[in-house]
Design a protein around this motif. Structure first.
Motif, mmCIF file in Angstrom:
data_model
loop_
_atom_site.group_PDB
_atom_site.id
_atom_site.type_symbol
_atom_site.label_atom_id
_atom_site.label_comp_id
_atom_site.label_asym_id
_atom_site.label_seq_id
_atom_site.Cartn_x
_atom_site.Cartn_y
_atom_site.Cartn_z
ATOM 1 N N MET A 16 4.544 4.027 -3.997
ATOM 2 C CA MET A 16 4.310 2.921 -4.912
ATOM 3 C C MET A 16 4.631 3.315 -6.343
ATOM 4 S SD MET A 16 3.558 0.254 -3.248
ATOM 5 C CE MET A 16 2.975 -0.780 -4.597
ATOM 6 N N ALA A 17 4.374 4.578 -6.695
ATOM 7 C CA ALA A 17 4.716 5.044 -8.046
ATOM 8 C C ALA A 17 6.221 5.070 -8.235
ATOM 9 C CB ALA A 17 4.112 6.428 -8.285
ATOM 10 N N VAL A 18 6.939 5.552 -7.222
ATOM 11 C CA VAL A 18 8.405 5.579 -7.289
ATOM 12 C C VAL A 18 8.967 4.159 -7.324
ATOM 13 C CG1 VAL A 18 10.503 6.273 -6.042
ATOM 14 C CG2 VAL A 18 8.535 7.817 -6.139
ATOM 15 N N ASN A 19 8.244 3.233 -6.703
ATOM 16 C CA ASN A 19 8.702 1.849 -6.618
ATOM 17 C C ASN A 19 8.823 1.191 -7.986
ATOM 18 O OD1 ASN A 19 9.537 -0.283 -4.927
ATOM 19 N ND2 ASN A 19 7.553 -1.284 -5.149
ATOM 20 N N VAL A 51 21.176 -1.185 -6.397
ATOM 21 C CA VAL A 51 21.016 -1.687 -5.030
ATOM 22 C C VAL A 51 19.927 -2.758 -5.038
ATOM 23 C CG1 VAL A 51 20.451 -1.106 -2.647
ATOM 24 C CG2 VAL A 51 21.670 0.547 -4.084
ATOM 25 N N ALA A 52 20.241 -3.908 -4.478
ATOM 26 C CA ALA A 52 19.254 -4.987 -4.389
ATOM 27 C C ALA A 52 18.439 -4.830 -3.112
ATOM 28 C CB ALA A 52 19.947 -6.353 -4.411
ATOM 29 N N LEU A 53 17.159 -4.578 -3.250
ATOM 30 C CA LEU A 53 16.266 -4.429 -2.103
ATOM 31 C C LEU A 53 15.426 -5.691 -1.970
ATOM 32 C CD1 LEU A 53 15.035 -0.736 -2.542
ATOM 33 C CD2 LEU A 53 16.833 -1.604 -1.047
ATOM 34 N N ARG A 54 15.585 -6.368 -0.843
ATOM 35 C CA ARG A 54 14.823 -7.585 -0.585
ATOM 36 C C ARG A 54 13.901 -7.383 0.620
ATOM 37 N NH1 ARG A 54 19.133 -12.567 -0.954
ATOM 38 N NH2 ARG A 54 20.495 -11.748 -2.591
ATOM 39 N N ALA A 55 12.953 -8.279 0.742
ATOM 40 C CA ALA A 55 11.950 -8.166 1.804
ATOM 41 C C ALA A 55 12.290 -9.070 2.982
ATOM 42 C CB ALA A 55 10.571 -8.539 1.257
ATOM 43 N N ASN A 56 11.840 -8.679 4.166
ATOM 44 C CA ASN A 56 11.867 -9.535 5.351
ATOM 45 C C ASN A 56 10.463 -10.076 5.550
ATOM 46 O OD1 ASN A 56 14.467 -8.704 5.617
ATOM 47 N ND2 ASN A 56 14.237 -7.749 7.617
ATOM 48 N N ILE A 57 10.316 -11.397 5.657
ATOM 49 C CA ILE A 57 8.987 -11.984 5.773
ATOM 50 C C ILE A 57 8.949 -13.007 6.901
ATOM 51 C CG2 ILE A 57 8.561 -11.645 3.312
ATOM 52 C CD1 ILE A 57 8.851 -14.664 2.947
ATOM 53 N N GLU A 58 7.734 -13.388 7.260
ATOM 54 C CA GLU A 58 7.516 -14.370 8.328
ATOM 55 C C GLU A 58 6.633 -15.528 7.888
ATOM 56 O OE1 GLU A 58 7.198 -13.563 12.203
ATOM 57 O OE2 GLU A 58 8.664 -11.955 12.157
ATOM 58 N N LYS A 59 5.799 -15.313 6.852
ATOM 59 C CA LYS A 59 4.808 -16.323 6.480
ATOM 60 C C LYS A 59 4.779 -16.496 4.964
ATOM 61 C CE LYS A 59 1.410 -13.987 8.187
ATOM 62 N NZ LYS A 59 2.169 -12.766 8.468
ATOM 63 N N PRO A 74 13.897 1.751 -11.183
ATOM 64 C CA PRO A 74 14.994 0.881 -10.739
ATOM 65 C C PRO A 74 15.576 1.362 -9.412
ATOM 66 C CG PRO A 74 15.271 1.537 -13.045
ATOM 67 C CD PRO A 74 14.169 2.375 -12.496
ATOM 68 N N ALA A 75 16.010 0.420 -8.571
ATOM 69 C CA ALA A 75 16.641 0.761 -7.295
ATOM 70 C C ALA A 75 18.126 0.989 -7.534
ATOM 71 C CB ALA A 75 16.428 -0.361 -6.278
ATOM 72 N N GLU A 76 18.498 2.247 -7.716
ATOM 73 C CA GLU A 76 19.906 2.580 -7.935
ATOM 74 C C GLU A 76 20.169 4.006 -7.472
ATOM 75 O OE1 GLU A 76 20.076 4.065 -12.539
ATOM 76 O OE2 GLU A 76 20.135 1.911 -12.203
ATOM 77 N N TYR A 79 5.406 -5.200 -3.912
ATOM 78 C CA TYR A 79 6.337 -4.097 -3.664
ATOM 79 C C TYR A 79 7.631 -4.231 -4.468
ATOM 80 C CZ TYR A 79 3.256 -2.613 0.091
ATOM 81 O OH TYR A 79 2.168 -2.164 0.804
ATOM 82 N N ARG A 80 7.665 -5.205 -5.380
ATOM 83 C CA ARG A 80 8.758 -5.363 -6.337
ATOM 84 C C ARG A 80 10.112 -5.576 -5.653
ATOM 85 N NH1 ARG A 80 7.428 -3.696 -11.465
ATOM 86 N NH2 ARG A 80 9.572 -3.081 -11.887
ATOM 87 N N ALA A 81 10.116 -6.286 -4.536
ATOM 88 C CA ALA A 81 11.388 -6.634 -3.888
ATOM 89 C C ALA A 81 12.101 -7.697 -4.719
ATOM 90 C CB ALA A 81 11.139 -7.165 -2.475
ATOM 91 N N GLU A 82 13.424 -7.684 -4.658
ATOM 92 C CA GLU A 82 14.224 -8.620 -5.450
ATOM 93 C C GLU A 82 14.514 -9.882 -4.641
ATOM 94 O OE1 GLU A 82 17.537 -6.832 -7.579
ATOM 95 O OE2 GLU A 82 16.629 -4.857 -7.319
ATOM 96 N N GLY A 83 13.453 -10.501 -4.161
ATOM 97 C CA GLY A 83 13.616 -11.702 -3.358
ATOM 98 C C GLY A 83 13.415 -11.414 -1.890
ATOM 99 N N VAL A 84 13.856 -12.348 -1.058
ATOM 100 C CA VAL A 84 13.718 -12.245 0.397
ATOM 101 C C VAL A 84 15.098 -12.205 1.033
ATOM 102 C CG1 VAL A 84 12.962 -13.480 2.470
ATOM 103 C CG2 VAL A 84 11.453 -13.356 0.478
ATOM 104 N N GLY A 85 15.355 -11.145 1.791
ATOM 105 C CA GLY A 85 16.635 -11.026 2.472
ATOM 106 C C GLY A 85 16.653 -11.729 3.810
ATOM 107 N N LEU A 86 15.469 -11.978 4.382
ATOM 108 C CA LEU A 86 15.379 -12.676 5.656
ATOM 109 C C LEU A 86 14.001 -13.298 5.800
ATOM 110 C CD1 LEU A 86 16.492 -13.436 8.445
ATOM 111 C CD2 LEU A 86 15.652 -11.244 9.295
ATOM 112 N N TYR A 87 13.955 -14.617 5.811
ATOM 113 C CA TYR A 87 12.730 -15.336 6.129
ATOM 114 C C TYR A 87 12.884 -15.883 7.529
ATOM 115 C CZ TYR A 87 9.367 -19.207 6.260
ATOM 116 O OH TYR A 87 8.375 -20.084 6.637
#
Length: 290
Positions: A68-71, A83-91, A74-76, A101-109
């Protein structure tokens, strides 16, 4: 990549599969320890085992704290490539975790959870409310909404007769093929997604595409004028066995798209690789990014 395992992981519930004879070895009053990291289940763990796992738990918590500290950084890459890191979510309630978790949006809902958790097939309004909550909650970050992927290990509780038994349910009548055979069902979801796109940036993904014809058929089922007006990007997720399908062939499937940008996802589940296909003014074709 089974659906049950993906849901358990997203809810931080330890899960172990393949314990076929476990129930025959248990009796009332037994205690179980489920180790999702090593994939084992321990019946009536001893004090020594409990102590050992207590130390493992503390080590895992310490490791997650360091992550979490490393999070916060910047993701590079080391040479400065972002690098754009996005989250996978269901709900919808996972929006808070995406932000945490500072994701840059959702890559898969995965929209199927909305259907799997309901006794009846969700209406357009019910779907719109869920999609809007996610899109608005993460705006202006992008949200990739995958149309319904039902079948295989994901039957439809609200309409169990929608998908009948077959020899290979994981690669047969499921996902985009089921939707194309039920156009009103499909259009309800598309309308809900397009309405939600007014509240943020939406990317629309068609799942389990096995060929260009399915992309073209899906486009006919959608209102492309509405897609363009909503500025919703259109994507396709290729079937695992179609990994060698030529990207130029798939690009041609986007030839009539009015969306500004499209992309392809190749792979299965969480092992997807995204390939962007850009459209220049005048529909000049550019090669896929590599």
């Amino acid at each position: 990549t089974s659906h049950a395992v993906i849901v358990a992981r997203s809810m931080k519930i330890p899960a172990v599969v393949g314990t076929s004879d476990l129930t025959t070895r248990l009796k009332n009053g037994d205690w179980l320890m489920v180790d999702g990291y090593d994939g084992c289940v321990i019946i009536n763990p001893s004090e020594q085992t409990l102590f050992r796992y207590g130390k493992i738990q503390k080590a895992k918590q310490s490791f997650e704290s360091r992550l979490m500290a490393v999070n916060e950084q910047p993701a590079e890459t080391l040479d400065g490539v972002k690098v754009a890191l996005r989250a996978n979510i269901e709900k919808p309630d996972e929006v808070a975790l995406v932000k945490q978790y500072r994701a840059e949006g959702v890559g898969l809902y995965r929209t199927e959870f909305l259907f799997l958790s309901a006794e009846k097939v969700p209406t357009e309004e019910q779907q719109y409310a869920a999609y809007r909550e996610i899109v608005a909650g993460l705006a202006p970050a992008p949200v990739t909404i995958r149309t319904l992927d039902i079948g295989g290990d994901k039957p439809m509780p609200g309409d169990p007769h929608l998908i009948g038994p077959e020899a290979n349910p994981f690669l047969g009548f499921r996902a985009i093929r089921m939707c194309l055979e039920n156009p009103e069902f499909f259009k309800n979801q598309l309308r809900a997604i397009l309405r939600a796109s007014a509240h943020g940036k939406v990317e629309l993904m068609y799942p389990m595409i096995s060929g260009v014809a399915e992309v073209q058929h899906a486009r006919l089922g959608a209102d492309l004028d509405a897609v363009a007006a909503a500025r919703a990007f259109v994507a396709v997720l290729l079937e695992p066995e179609q990994g060698q399908l030529g990207e130029q062939e798939m690009e041609r499937a986007h030839g009539a798209d009015e969306a500004e940008e499209s992309f392809l996802d190749k792979g299965a589940g969480d092992e997807q690789g995204r390939h962007q296909v850009e459209h220049a003014p005048g529909d000049q074709r550019l090669p896929p990014a590599r």
